[in-house]
Design an enzyme around this catalytic site. Structure first.
Site: not given
Length: 582
Positions: A399, A417, A464, A102, A486-487, A439, A436
């Site tokens: 993603t 992603t 995430s 991440r 898909g978030g 998020d 990113q």
């Protein structure tokens, strides 16, 4: 070795060196105990993974080749300037490990960086198409760490397929072209709007996106692959890092990311989180992944009303799944963030007594209790006196996900992603930079003054939704791997597959083909076009606030081990998924 590529609805078998008579006369070969299989969202990526497996590579080796290709042919979804979570299963030791790639916020990040002067949140598109939103890319370092542990082929040979595609060119797929038609308006076309590299890459002189089938070359990406193949550390400590930092610091809305931030990045190897579910164990990535919600939903379902034998044909079964989602999403939104920055009631959220208590809230009609936050701290080994703020993180889609089983039976379930579609739309080295950091919650405190756990902080990993999952049987053997893009919807999409297989008795492809349903908060979104009107009406009659949504565009990739040891794959027809096997 013979191999098969399974496109959706199409079987293409290559049997070399045999006449028709010989094929008819040949005895049926006994299936090997461990086939090898790859399921990705793109035919090129599946082919790259198979090529590595045919050469004797491991599941991790294949994952490296796959992601290096996806970064090129599916840049709207993931890339080497983004991040990922990988769940790995070692068949010999029957053990799991999670690799956390991440992204991290730069050292100069501030809690109010996505807030306007009046205290309102910055519009999402402004935040996305900016330097503010790029975190330190983590995927290259993560893949390098996993390769050191699980690789069998030489690192520098795993990028050959992607390098050839970048050099010789690849045909723009229907999905990539469709994304350019729908979202190309957000790609800057003038310097005043922002860096124009992506516009020059994807659009012709008349300002129209290159059509489906157009052969697109990316020599800059080929050069980047050469650098990474030679030494992955050079991605973080050489010219690429300097170029990424310089691009991030360009106006408009320049970010603070520096080459020093990039050089300081470290991937993390973590123990997998696992949740008992009937006679299986469902396992995934710990925070900052949101897999906790997947584990919670399945634990709630185990303790809730049993589904009827009608499976997906019974609206009450959908209502049960919807309420289990609402209960888990409420807790996930409130409590999950970077474990290095906040305390979380992880054990409480997966506690059997707590999940059983949450399951008692499921009824035969909609109720506000199912989308209210619970109190997992009361069931946690370490309590907390702090009240977490009400989350203000945006809901965006993006993603990619893929799964691999190698010839030894080792498994990779990986979600990667660049965050939203085409990331920031800024490019370096032929790659799209991630956005990113959007998020994170755009607000750092709620209206009551309580701190939001997913607020921005220097060097922090944003929460995430990526939830790559692996299911083990009662003996600890691999049973199923799944996941989706898909978030925030990833959690619901991933769960749908497991519910279809383990609750409703479907095969993996039939489970993937089910209508998507996302129940986060009061509203229950059902996939328009695939959801029968009778189900929508039944859910409404049970009191659910139903939204028939066109946006439920999952990209599930699944591999399941059957009782005879052979493998069955499933690829999502909503994207360009392809199954390949050896």
């Amino acid at each position: 070795m013979k191999f098969h590529l399974f496109a959706i609805g199409v079987l293409s078998t290559s049997i070399l060196g045999c006449s028709s008579a010989e094929k008819q006369a040949a005895p049926i070969a006994e299936q090997p105990k461990h086939q090898a299989m790859v399921v990705t969202a793109n035919p090129h990526a599946t082919a790259a993974g198979l090529e590595v497996l045919r050469a004797g590579g491991s599941a991790v080796d294949a994952a490296i080749a796959i992601e290096s290709v996806l970064s090129l042919v599916e840049p709207q979804s993931s890339g080497l300037a983004g991040g990922a979570f990988m769940v790995h299963y070692d068949n010999e030791s029957k053990s799991l490990a999670v690799y956390d790639g991440r992204e991290t916020a730069p050292s100069g990040a501030t809690p109010d960086m996505f807030m306007l002067e009046n205290g309102d949140s910055m519009p999402f598109i402004q935040a996305k198409t900016s330097g503010l939103s790029t975190g330190v890319p983590g995927i290259v370092a993560m893949l390098s760490m996993a390769h050191q542990d699980q690789g069998t082929l030489e690192w520098n040979g795993l990028f050959d397929y992607a390098h050839k595609l970048a050099t010789d060119g690849f045909e723009i797929s229907p999905r990539l072209h469709g994304m350019l038609e729908r979202f190309g308006k957000y790609i800057p076309s003038t310097p005043e709007q922002g860096p124009t590299d992506a516009h020059e890459y994807f659009f012709d002189e008349a300002g129209q996106p290159h059509p489906t089938g157009y052969v697109l070359k990316n020599p800059e990406y080929a050069k980047t692959l050469e650098i990474i193949a030679n030494n992955p550390k050079d991605f973080y400590q050489g010219d690429i890092a300097k170029q990424i930092a310089a691009m991030v610091q360009q106006q408009p809305r320049a970010g603070s990311l520096t080459a020093e931030d990039i050089a300081a990045y470290k991937p993390v190897k973590r123990a997998a989180l696992c949740q008992d579910y009937r006679d299986t164990q469902i396992c995934g990535a710990p925070p900052p992944s949101s897999w906790l919600a997947v584990g919670m939903i399945m634990g709630i379902l185990e303790n809730g009303p049993r589904p009827s034998a009608a499976g997906p044909d019974d609206p009450k079964n959908w209502a049960i799944m919807a309420q289990a989602q609402q209960l888990a999403y409420a807790d996930r939104d409130q409590f999950v963030a970077d474990p290095n920055f906040v305390d979380m009631p992880i054990n409480g959220m997966l506690n059997k007594e707590y999940l059983a208590k949450r399951a008692t809230l499921i009824s035969d009609k909609a109720t506000p209790e199912t989308y209210a936050v619970g109190d997992p701290w009361a069931y946690n080994d370490v309590p907390s006196e702090e009240t977490a703020g009400i989350d203000a993180t945006r809901d965006v889609h993006g993603t990619t996900h893929f799964v691999v089983v190698d010839t030894k039976g080792d498994v990779v379930s990986m979600t990667a992603t660049v965050e939203s579609i085409f990331g920031t739309t800024r490019m370096v080295g032929g790659m799209f930079l991630n956005n990113q950091l959007t998020d994170f919650s755009f607000q750092h405190h709620d209206k009551n003054g309580n701190a939001i756990v997913n607020a921005v902080a220097p060097n922090k990993r944003p929460r995430s939704s990526m939830s790559p999952s692996i299911v083990l049987d009662k003996d600890g053997a691999f049973l199923l791997a799944t996941g989706s893009p898909g978030g925030n919807n990833i959690i619901a999409y991933t769960v749908k597959t497991m519910v279809g297989v383990f609750e409703w008795g479907l095969g993996p492809q039939a489970a993937v083909d089910l209508p998507n349903m996302v129940a986060r908060g009061k509203t229950v979104r059902l996939e328009k076009g695939l959801t029968p009107d009778s189900l929508i009406s039944a859910m409404q009659e049970m009191g659910f606030d139903v939204d028939a949504s066109r946006g439920e565009n999952s990209g599930l990739s699944v591999i399941m081990r059957k009782p005879d040891g052979s493998l069955e794959g499933a690829a999502d027809k909503r994207r360009e998924g392809v199954i390949g096997s050896l």
